[in-house]
Scaffold this active site. Structure first.
Site, PDB file in Angstrom:
ATOM      1  N   TRP A 199      -2.431  -1.015   0.911  1.00 53.90           N
ATOM      2  CA  TRP A 199      -3.457  -1.565   1.778  1.00 53.90           C
ATOM      3  C   TRP A 199      -4.635  -2.189   1.017  1.00 53.90           C
ATOM      4  O   TRP A 199      -5.094  -1.647   0.021  1.00 53.90           O
ATOM      5  CB  TRP A 199      -4.044  -0.491   2.686  1.00 53.90           C
ATOM      6  CG  TRP A 199      -3.096   0.037   3.708  1.00 53.90           C
ATOM      7  CD1 TRP A 199      -2.645   1.315   3.806  1.00 53.90           C
ATOM      8  CD2 TRP A 199      -2.487  -0.677   4.785  1.00 53.90           C
ATOM      9  NE1 TRP A 199      -1.798   1.435   4.878  1.00 53.90           N
ATOM     10  CE2 TRP A 199      -1.675   0.223   5.494  1.00 53.90           C
ATOM     11  CE3 TRP A 199      -2.537  -2.011   5.213  1.00 53.90           C
ATOM     12  CZ2 TRP A 199      -0.925  -0.148   6.610  1.00 53.90           C
ATOM     13  CZ3 TRP A 199      -1.792  -2.377   6.322  1.00 53.90           C
ATOM     14  CH2 TRP A 199      -1.003  -1.452   7.000  1.00 53.90           C
ATOM     15  N   GLU A 211       0.503   8.930   8.643  1.00 53.07           N
ATOM     16  CA  GLU A 211       0.221   9.944   9.667  1.00 53.07           C
ATOM     17  C   GLU A 211       1.496  10.585  10.220  1.00 53.07           C
ATOM     18  O   GLU A 211       1.444  11.558  10.952  1.00 53.07           O
ATOM     19  CB  GLU A 211      -0.547   9.293  10.841  1.00 53.07           C
ATOM     20  CG  GLU A 211      -1.974   8.872  10.533  1.00 53.07           C
ATOM     21  CD  GLU A 211      -2.086   7.482   9.910  1.00 53.07           C
ATOM     22  OE1 GLU A 211      -1.088   6.997   9.331  1.00 53.07           O
ATOM     23  OE2 GLU A 211      -3.160   6.870   9.985  1.00 53.07           O
ATOM     24  N   LYS A 234      -1.647  -5.723   4.065  1.00 46.48           N
ATOM     25  CA  LYS A 234      -0.728  -4.917   3.263  1.00 46.48           C
ATOM     26  C   LYS A 234      -0.033  -5.815   2.242  1.00 46.48           C
ATOM     27  O   LYS A 234       0.751  -6.678   2.601  1.00 46.48           O
ATOM     28  CB  LYS A 234       0.305  -4.230   4.155  1.00 46.48           C
ATOM     29  CG  LYS A 234       0.848  -2.994   3.495  1.00 46.48           C
ATOM     30  CD  LYS A 234       1.649  -2.156   4.449  1.00 46.48           C
ATOM     31  CE  LYS A 234       1.689  -0.714   3.972  1.00 46.48           C
ATOM     32  NZ  LYS A 234       2.665   0.081   4.692  1.00 46.48           N
ATOM     33  N   THR A 263      -4.974   7.820   3.727  1.00 49.04           N
ATOM     34  CA  THR A 263      -4.574   6.476   4.129  1.00 49.04           C
ATOM     35  C   THR A 263      -5.826   5.619   4.278  1.00 49.04           C
ATOM     36  O   THR A 263      -6.874   6.116   4.691  1.00 49.04           O
ATOM     37  CB  THR A 263      -3.755   6.517   5.449  1.00 49.04           C
ATOM     38  OG1 THR A 263      -3.400   5.186   5.793  1.00 49.04           O
ATOM     39  CG2 THR A 263      -4.513   7.149   6.600  1.00 49.04           C
TER      40      THR A 263
HETATM   41  P1  AMP Z   1       1.171   3.498   5.570  1.00 47.13           P
HETATM   42  O1  AMP Z   1       0.439   4.492   6.367  1.00 47.13           O
HETATM   43  O2  AMP Z   1       0.439   3.050   4.362  1.00 47.13           O
HETATM   44  O3  AMP Z   1       2.556   3.962   5.249  1.00 47.13           O
HETATM   45  O4  AMP Z   1       1.321   2.198   6.453  1.00 47.13           O
HETATM   46  C1  AMP Z   1       1.813   2.230   7.765  1.00 47.13           C
HETATM   47  C2  AMP Z   1       1.780   0.862   8.355  1.00 47.13           C
HETATM   48  O5  AMP Z   1       2.549  -0.039   7.544  1.00 47.13           O
HETATM   49  C3  AMP Z   1       2.367   0.743   9.725  1.00 47.13           C
HETATM   50  O6  AMP Z   1       1.454   1.135  10.733  1.00 47.13           O
HETATM   51  C4  AMP Z   1       2.714  -0.743   9.788  1.00 47.13           C
HETATM   52  O7  AMP Z   1       1.570  -1.525  10.068  1.00 47.13           O
HETATM   53  C5  AMP Z   1       3.158  -1.027   8.370  1.00 47.13           C
HETATM   54  N1  AMP Z   1       4.614  -0.890   8.236  1.00 47.13           N
HETATM   55  C6  AMP Z   1       5.314   0.179   7.825  1.00 47.13           C
HETATM   56  N2  AMP Z   1       6.630  -0.076   7.834  1.00 47.13           N
HETATM   57  C7  AMP Z   1       6.786  -1.335   8.287  1.00 47.13           C
HETATM   58  C8  AMP Z   1       7.903  -2.171   8.554  1.00 47.13           C
HETATM   59  N3  AMP Z   1       9.141  -1.781   8.333  1.00 47.13           N
HETATM   60  N4  AMP Z   1       7.655  -3.419   9.034  1.00 47.13           N
HETATM   61  C9  AMP Z   1       6.393  -3.851   9.252  1.00 47.13           C
HETATM   62  N5  AMP Z   1       5.295  -3.108   9.019  1.00 47.13           N
HETATM   63  C10 AMP Z   1       5.482  -1.863   8.549  1.00 47.13           C
END
Ligand code: AMP
Length: 550
Positions: free
Chosen positions: A439, A324, A434, A180
């Protein structure tokens, strides 16, 4: 303890093979639509395990994949973990430097790569980080022209036995891995043990998760390189569902066709994907009658999307999670006592990040270190823990100190919780952007921009964008007396050499001074407040800058 009693993935495969041998797996590949059954799938998983064993892959070795969503990738999902090795999915959209680091850090022993991604990988393989890779396997029946010394997947598994003597793998054995991208520094590796993936599958299968059953046709659009496509290949197999894999860079038309022709009942992806499908459906006659549920996650689901799908008779399940966390954390199901509530109340609840899935716990800690009240107004950082949540990063002690405390994962998401227990993300404490579900590190962009002689100070923030949810915009204080147009041109050229196209800021705005906090740090909050409505930049994101269009 006798063998075979641990929480591992293989019984899910066993169940699908034995109980649903004739259920189909359908895959859109660069060679056309391929389809076979769980019975044949099981045979090919064994052939792949035998081929990997012949190559010398042993328990604990990492098997890297650089692939989109298709049946061959899915075969590696069960073959590698079930032989005690570790499936390591790699995000091909990352900057080349990150990919090199990730392959070296994970010490991948073999790499599976899609034909359409060969070009992206070829330059990286010359670096020493790839030295330990024993074999490159191209996910096709033939190897296209390439500088890589590679074998085709079909040639790799051909002639191997369709039985495999599976070992009794321990539940503590790492089964998966995904990196990540953090705020600063290199990407962080998250290892998924057998037990974590087992627990995640069971959490997903619960009615409060994203249940999948033998009457479902499941299509994961979320990439399989992004946290195991939210665990769907495992959950769908455990549930005995028909599975549909949409292949490399599917267009809205491809998705609409698969939904219609394969009778997809459940699909999942980031909001950008569904905005594209919605637009396509508005212009074309698409039969969505089979579709029952759309999982929207990775970024916030807009209310208009929830309403539109609702009008088509499709339920939107808004989900939140993290790499995570394997990754599903919460799903915005409607509590039964809200069934008679006004539509606006229901849409409001469904647009929140929702209710924590069974098996996990959370707390929300404010700036004073206290837990907040569940009143929908007080806010703080969301901390989570549970059997599918990691408690450390791979080989990154300094990051562990920052992100974990007493077994809790500090998510970096700032939330409120209403009296019904629905979480709502109101801000992000981590300094990342994002865009279209992937990211972009604002800190890396800032450092690169500030390396230019004509730049005194620079900061990068994410501004809201209708299609990509967020896009980066750079704010630059030029060195006195310098020609701004030249600086802009040179900075953009420099960035385009260093980063993929979709990382490049949509705009570079010259300002007299970056607003500062009381302690002299850049105050991104002030800039975000000023540009929060995104109007200034609307429509400026280059179409081709999208991660899923690459
Ligand atoms: P990742 O580890 O790349 O899956 O990203 C996780 C992060 O994406 C979370 O900590 C949030 O900041 C953002 N995220 C994931 N799902 C959502 C959602 N439904 N609404 C807003 N932000 C989200």
């Amino acid at each position: 303890m006798p063998g075979g009693t641990d929480m591992t993935l293989r019984p899910f495969l066993w169940r699908a093979e034995r109980l649903y041998p004739d259920t189909e797996i359908v895959s859109r590949t660069s060679e056309g639509i391929e389809r076979y059954t769980y019975a044949e799938y099981g045979d090919r998983v064994c052939q792949l395990a035998n081929a990997l064993a012949d190559l010398g892959i042993e328990e604990g070795d990492r098997v890297g994949t650089f692939c989109w969503n298709h049946h061959r990738h899915f075969e590696s999902y069960f073959a590698a973990p079930s032989m005690g090795a570790q499936l390591h999915t790699i995000n091909p959209l990352l900057p080349a430097e990150h990919i090199q680091y990730i392959v070296g850090n994970a010490e991948d022993k073999v790499l599976f790569v899609d034909p359409s991604l060969l070009e992206a990988l070829e330059p990286a393989v010359q670096s020493p980080e790839f030295d330990q890779v024993k074999r490159y396997v191209v996910m096709a029946s033939e190897v296209p022209e390439t500088d890589l010394d590679a074998v085709s997947y079909e040639a790799f598994i051909e002639g191997h036995d369709t039985e495999f003597d599976w070992p009794d793998v321990s539940q503590d054995q790492p089964a998966g891995m995904c990196y990540t991208s953090g705020t600063t520094g290199k990407p962080k590796g998250v290892e998924y043990t057998q037990q974590m993936l087992w627990a995640h599958t069971m959490e997903s299968l619960s009615p409060q998760g994203i249940p999948m059953a033998d009457d479902d046709v499941v299509m994961p659009v979320v990439p399989m390189f992004h946290v195991n496509a939210w665990g769907m290949p495992f959950t769908a197999t455990a549930g005995g569902s028909k599975q549909v894999y949409p292949g490399p860079s599917p267009t809205p038309e491809d998705l609409a066709k698969l939904i219609e022709e394969e009778g997809v009942t459940l699909t999942a992806g980031v909001p950008t994907v569904w905005l594209g499908l919605m637009d396509y459906c508005k212009e074309n006659d698409v039969d969505l009658s089979a579709l029952e549920r759309v999982i929207v996650g990775g970024s916030a689901a807009p209310k208009s999307m929830i309403r539109w799908f609702n009008d088509q008779g499709v339920e939107v399940l808004h989900a939140w999670g993290m790499t995570e966390m394997s990754p599903i954390g919460s799903v915005a199901h409607l509590k039964s006592d809200l069934e008679d509530a006004d539509d606006s109340v229901k849409v409001d609840k469904r647009s929140k990040q929702g209710l924590m899935v069974p098996g996990l716990e959370f707390r929300v800690i404010d700036d004073d270190g206290e837990e907040i009240d569940w009143n929908g107004e007080d806010f703080g950082e969301l901390w989570v823990r549970g059997p599918s949540v990691t408690t450390e990063y791979f080989a990154r002690p300094e990051a562990n100190e920052e992100d974990f405390e007493d077994g809790w994962l500090k998510t970096g998401d700032v939330v409120t919780v209403d009296a019904d227990g629905y979480l709502k993300i109101v801000d992000r404490a981590k300094d990342v952007i994002k865009s279209g579900g992937e990211w972009i590190s604002s800190v890396e962009l800032e450092n690169s921009i500030m390396a230019h002689d004509g730049v005194a100070e620079a900061t990068v923030i994410g501004v809201p964008h209708e299609k990509w949810q967020e896009r980066p915009v750079a704010f630059v204080v030029p060195v006195e007396g310098i020609d701004e147009a030249t600086v802009e041109e040179e900075v953009m050229e420099m960035l385009s050499e260093e980063y993929p196209k979709w990382w490049l800021p949509d705009d570079l705005v010259f300002i007299a001074e970056v607003p500062k906090t009381a302690t002299g740090k850049f105050s991104k909050k002030d800039l975000r407040d000023e540009y929060a409505d995104g109007d200034m930049f609307e429509g400026q994101a280059p179409e081709e800058a999208a991660p899923d269009d690459d």
